[in-house]
Motif scaffolding. Structure first.
Motif, PDB file in Angstrom:
ATOM      1  N   THR A 259     -47.289   8.712   2.576  1.00  0.00           N
ATOM      2  CA  THR A 259     -48.396   9.036   1.671  1.00  0.00           C
ATOM      3  C   THR A 259     -48.911   7.754   1.016  1.00  0.00           C
ATOM      4  OG1 THR A 259     -47.144   9.315  -0.365  1.00  0.00           O
ATOM      5  CG2 THR A 259     -47.141  11.163   1.147  1.00  0.00           C
ATOM      6  N   ALA A 260     -49.943   7.916   0.190  1.00  0.00           N
ATOM      7  CA  ALA A 260     -50.501   6.742  -0.486  1.00  0.00           C
ATOM      8  C   ALA A 260     -49.505   6.185  -1.495  1.00  0.00           C
ATOM      9  CB  ALA A 260     -51.797   7.131  -1.185  1.00  0.00           C
ATOM     10  N   LYS A 261     -49.658   4.913  -1.811  1.00  0.00           N
ATOM     11  CA  LYS A 261     -48.773   4.264  -2.773  1.00  0.00           C
ATOM     12  C   LYS A 261     -48.858   4.949  -4.144  1.00  0.00           C
ATOM     13  CE  LYS A 261     -47.439   0.563  -0.323  1.00  0.00           C
ATOM     14  NZ  LYS A 261     -47.611   1.230   0.992  1.00  0.00           N
ATOM     15  N   GLY A 262     -47.682   5.014  -4.791  1.00  0.00           N
ATOM     16  CA  GLY A 262     -47.632   5.598  -6.134  1.00  0.00           C
ATOM     17  C   GLY A 262     -46.992   6.969  -6.159  1.00  0.00           C
ATOM     18  N   ALA A 263     -46.121   7.260  -5.165  1.00  0.00           N
ATOM     19  CA  ALA A 263     -45.525   8.602  -5.119  1.00  0.00           C
ATOM     20  C   ALA A 263     -44.053   8.550  -4.731  1.00  0.00           C
ATOM     21  CB  ALA A 263     -46.286   9.488  -4.151  1.00  0.00           C
ATOM     22  N   SER A 264     -43.216   8.989  -5.662  1.00  0.00           N
ATOM     23  CA  SER A 264     -41.773   9.084  -5.431  1.00  0.00           C
ATOM     24  C   SER A 264     -41.279  10.328  -6.170  1.00  0.00           C
ATOM     25  CB  SER A 264     -41.080   7.829  -5.984  1.00  0.00           C
ATOM     26  OG  SER A 264     -39.671   7.951  -5.973  1.00  0.00           O
ATOM     27  N   VAL A 265     -40.064  10.742  -5.851  1.00  0.00           N
ATOM     28  CA  VAL A 265     -39.466  11.903  -6.521  1.00  0.00           C
ATOM     29  C   VAL A 265     -38.119  11.497  -7.112  1.00  0.00           C
ATOM     30  CG1 VAL A 265     -38.354  14.142  -6.091  1.00  0.00           C
ATOM     31  CG2 VAL A 265     -40.605  13.651  -5.096  1.00  0.00           C
ATOM     32  N   ILE A 266     -37.899  11.903  -8.357  1.00  0.00           N
ATOM     33  CA  ILE A 266     -36.553  11.855  -8.930  1.00  0.00           C
ATOM     34  C   ILE A 266     -36.103  13.306  -9.087  1.00  0.00           C
ATOM     35  CG2 ILE A 266     -37.607  11.478 -11.235  1.00  0.00           C
ATOM     36  CD1 ILE A 266     -34.032  10.478 -10.302  1.00  0.00           C
ATOM     37  N   MET A 267     -34.974  13.624  -8.481  1.00  0.00           N
ATOM     38  CA  MET A 267     -34.486  15.015  -8.474  1.00  0.00           C
ATOM     39  C   MET A 267     -33.103  15.059  -9.120  1.00  0.00           C
ATOM     40  SD  MET A 267     -35.421  18.055  -7.392  1.00  0.00           S
ATOM     41  CE  MET A 267     -36.633  17.800  -6.089  1.00  0.00           C
ATOM     42  N   TYR A 268     -32.921  16.017 -10.028  1.00  0.00           N
ATOM     43  CA  TYR A 268     -31.625  16.207 -10.691  1.00  0.00           C
ATOM     44  C   TYR A 268     -31.007  17.515 -10.216  1.00  0.00           C
ATOM     45  CZ  TYR A 268     -33.468  12.639 -13.868  1.00  0.00           C
ATOM     46  OH  TYR A 268     -33.998  11.484 -14.395  1.00  0.00           O
ATOM     47  N   ARG A 269     -29.696  17.575 -10.262  1.00  0.00           N
ATOM     48  CA  ARG A 269     -29.005  18.781  -9.781  1.00  0.00           C
ATOM     49  C   ARG A 269     -29.359  20.005 -10.616  1.00  0.00           C
ATOM     50  NH1 ARG A 269     -24.918  20.321  -6.385  1.00  0.00           N
ATOM     51  NH2 ARG A 269     -24.532  18.220  -5.620  1.00  0.00           N
ATOM     52  N   ASN A 270     -29.677  19.803 -11.904  1.00  0.00           N
ATOM     53  CA  ASN A 270     -30.055  20.942 -12.741  1.00  0.00           C
ATOM     54  C   ASN A 270     -30.967  20.506 -13.891  1.00  0.00           C
ATOM     55  OD1 ASN A 270     -28.369  19.949 -14.891  1.00  0.00           O
ATOM     56  ND2 ASN A 270     -26.606  20.705 -13.729  1.00  0.00           N
ATOM     57  N   ALA A 271     -31.488  21.486 -14.566  1.00  0.00           N
ATOM     58  CA  ALA A 271     -32.462  21.230 -15.628  1.00  0.00           C
ATOM     59  C   ALA A 271     -31.836  20.471 -16.802  1.00  0.00           C
ATOM     60  CB  ALA A 271     -33.051  22.556 -16.117  1.00  0.00           C
ATOM     61  N   ALA A 272     -30.555  20.716 -17.050  1.00  0.00           N
ATOM     62  CA  ALA A 272     -29.913  20.032 -18.185  1.00  0.00           C
ATOM     63  C   ALA A 272     -29.891  18.522 -17.936  1.00  0.00           C
ATOM     64  CB  ALA A 272     -28.489  20.570 -18.368  1.00  0.00           C
ATOM     65  N   LEU A 273     -29.580  18.109 -16.718  1.00  0.00           N
ATOM     66  CA  LEU A 273     -29.581  16.676 -16.408  1.00  0.00           C
ATOM     67  C   LEU A 273     -30.989  16.106 -16.534  1.00  0.00           C
ATOM     68  CD1 LEU A 273     -27.215  16.775 -13.292  1.00  0.00           C
ATOM     69  CD2 LEU A 273     -26.714  15.611 -15.455  1.00  0.00           C
ATOM     70  N   ARG A 274     -31.971  16.876 -16.072  1.00  0.00           N
ATOM     71  CA  ARG A 274     -33.357  16.407 -16.115  1.00  0.00           C
ATOM     72  C   ARG A 274     -33.880  16.290 -17.541  1.00  0.00           C
ATOM     73  NH1 ARG A 274     -39.152  18.888 -14.177  1.00  0.00           N
ATOM     74  NH2 ARG A 274     -38.903  20.031 -16.103  1.00  0.00           N
ATOM     75  N   SER A 275     -33.309  17.080 -18.452  1.00  0.00           N
ATOM     76  CA  SER A 275     -33.863  17.152 -19.811  1.00  0.00           C
ATOM     77  C   SER A 275     -33.803  15.812 -20.551  1.00  0.00           C
ATOM     78  CB  SER A 275     -33.110  18.217 -20.616  1.00  0.00           C
ATOM     79  OG  SER A 275     -31.783  17.789 -20.853  1.00  0.00           O
ATOM     80  N   HIS A 276     -32.976  14.887 -20.064  1.00  0.00           N
ATOM     81  CA  HIS A 276     -32.850  13.590 -20.762  1.00  0.00           C
ATOM     82  C   HIS A 276     -33.936  12.595 -20.346  1.00  0.00           C
ATOM     83  CE1 HIS A 276     -28.989  14.759 -22.490  1.00  0.00           C
ATOM     84  NE2 HIS A 276     -28.743  15.323 -21.324  1.00  0.00           N
ATOM     85  N   GLN A 277     -34.745  12.973 -19.360  1.00  0.00           N
ATOM     86  CA  GLN A 277     -35.715  11.993 -18.852  1.00  0.00           C
ATOM     87  C   GLN A 277     -36.960  11.864 -19.728  1.00  0.00           C
ATOM     88  OE1 GLN A 277     -36.624  11.764 -14.617  1.00  0.00           O
ATOM     89  NE2 GLN A 277     -38.764  11.339 -15.088  1.00  0.00           N
ATOM     90  N   GLY A 278     -37.486  12.970 -20.202  1.00  0.00           N
ATOM     91  CA  GLY A 278     -38.778  12.955 -20.875  1.00  0.00           C
ATOM     92  C   GLY A 278     -38.757  12.245 -22.217  1.00  0.00           C
TER      93      GLY A 278
END
Ligand SMILES: Cc1ncc(COP(=O)(O)O)c(C=O)c1O
Length: 427
Positions: A259-278
């Motif tokens: 795809t075009a430049k500027g696209a990656s994914v960060i994936m966490y095993r669950n929502a609790a782990l993801r909650s620390h990112q924002g």
């Protein structure tokens, strides 16, 4: 900057003045095209780094989708439900590539570096809540430089552990020994960039699990390709969320997702782990502000391009381009093994490889110079001094020419010397 860059720069018709009267669209585009005449010809398969091409059609589609959504802003998808829908779709597709469980939650980011920055920031926030205020991350020396950037940005100590000297894979036992009570995360790569091998993710994740800390698998390079190589019967260590103990993964869509430049994914095993990112604040005069990653304003262009190319290539398309890149990688690897003046650093697990000089009087960077003179862009890396190739679908059309130019370069290079150069620049 090398002195040799000067004449090339001076020859470019750049224009540092704001024109008193604006240029026409035609003139502006002509000048833009003139600026790129000395750029590497990546669409013709001349770059073994930095750029990827599945097909001219996929590239044109990405460009068109990007153009249509370049002005939309994913900072707030309340205003742009289209971007929310696209992000949701892309994350679901990426999650399946990564073997993510139903509980997994992710974000789109601007690239592998941002995904890695976010994985480390999240771990820091998660373990700060448990009282770890001087955290460290244990990683192999082969892990990408972006982890070092993350450590520097977020003031987290990085404990670099040498890889196994024979296989170039991470040494899980040595990584375990390097950890302590302040370790918050272990890192594995699938594959690692320098030699293109997949780390023993299961062993590293087991250490993390036993210590109750995170394990991030950097699949920026392999996250799209490895699932298809598995289907084609290629064997390499287990690498994804199917491994217990893997808490987060990164995969770049702007690499082998084509795809075009500027696209990656960060994936966490669950929502609790993801909650620390924002990040959120209301401590200013503008009200409540929240954002998921490093960026504030976030163009819809890369998101639309990713959505478009993923659906355009489809499952059969990704299988096809993975097979093509893999076959080309194996052909190049075989040619290097047959060349007595060169040494292949490792059998490639995926579609990346590196090679060096097998004789003391051959400078591998002089070989890179010779290839550059013949119009090829390759990465130079160390230690040990090596040429690195990231092989993608476009190279099926060009690798024979590359190999004959490599042979001609080896004959011509004699005992001249070259320089390491730089993976990225500070400009
Ligand atoms: C294994 C790996 N991780 C992370 C990155 C960083 O990705 P980006 O350049 O998109 O920030 C790269 C880039 O080549 C990589 O090879």
């Amino acid at each position: 900057m090398g002195a040799t860059d000067q004449p090339r720069r001076a020859a470019l018709p750049s224009s540092p003045e704001l024109p008193a009267h604006g240029w026409s669209t035609h003139e502006t585009l002509e000048r833009l095209e003139a600026l790129r005449v000395t750029d590497v010809r990546w669409k013709e398969g001349r770059a073994f780094s930095l750029a990827y091409q599945a097909s001219p059609e996929a590239h044109d589609l990405a460009t068109e989708a990007y153009r249509r959504f370049s002005g939309e802003n994913a900072l707030n998808v309340e205003a742009f439900p289209s971007l929310r829908a696209m992000q949701t779709d892309v994350l679901a597709i990426a999650g399946r590539w990564l073997g993510a469980p139903d509980t997994a939650r992710g974000f789109l980011t601007s690239g592998g570096t941002e995904s890695i920055l976010m994985a480390l920031k999240s771990a820091r926030g998660q373990f700060r809540a448990t009282g770890i205020t001087s955290p460290n991350v244990v990683l192999p020396t082969s892990a990408h430089a972006a982890f070092h950037k993350a450590g520097a940005y977020f003031d987290v100590e990085l404990r670099c552990v040498p890889v196994c000297s024979e296989t170039w894979r991470a040494d899980a036992s040595a990584m375990a020994r390097a950890s302590d009570a302040n370790t918050i995360m272990f890192v594995a790569s699938a594959p690692q960039y320098p030699q293109g091998v997949v780390d023993p993710v299961a062993d590293i994740a087991a250490v993390a699990l036993e210590r109750g800390v995170n394990c991030h698998v950097d699949a920026c390079m392999g996250g799209v390709t490895l699932p298809y190589l598995e289907r084609l019967g290629v064997r390499f260590p287990k690498w994804n969320f199917a491994v217990e103990g893997v808490t987060s993964m990164s995969v770049d869509l702007h690499k082998f997702g084509y795809t075009a430049k500027g696209a990656s994914v960060i994936m966490y095993r669950n929502a609790a782990l993801r909650s620390h990112q924002g990040f959120v604040t209301d401590n200013w005069l503008g009200g409540f502000y929240g954002s998921s990653g490093v960026l504030g304003t976030k163009s819809g262009g890369p998101i639309a391009a990713a959505w478009a190319v993923l659906h355009h290539l489809g499952d059969d398309g990704y299988l096809r381009v993975a097979r093509s890149a893999r076959d080309t990688t194996l052909s190049i690897a075989a040619a290097i093994k047959a060349e007595p003046r060169l040494v292949l650093r490792a059998e490639p697990d995926a579609t990346l490889l590196s090679f060096g000089s097998a004789t003391p009087d051959l400078d591998i960077y002089a070989v890179a110079d010779g290839l550059a003179a013949r119009g090829w862009y390759v990465d130079r890396q160390a230690p040990p001094p090596s040429i690195h190739l990231t092989v993608n679908a476009i190279h099926a059309e060009t690798y024979s020419q590359f190999l004959s130019d490599l042979a001609a370069t080896l004959d011509a290079v004699g005992n001249s010397s070259g320089a390491l150069g730089s993976y990225g620049t500070l400009e």
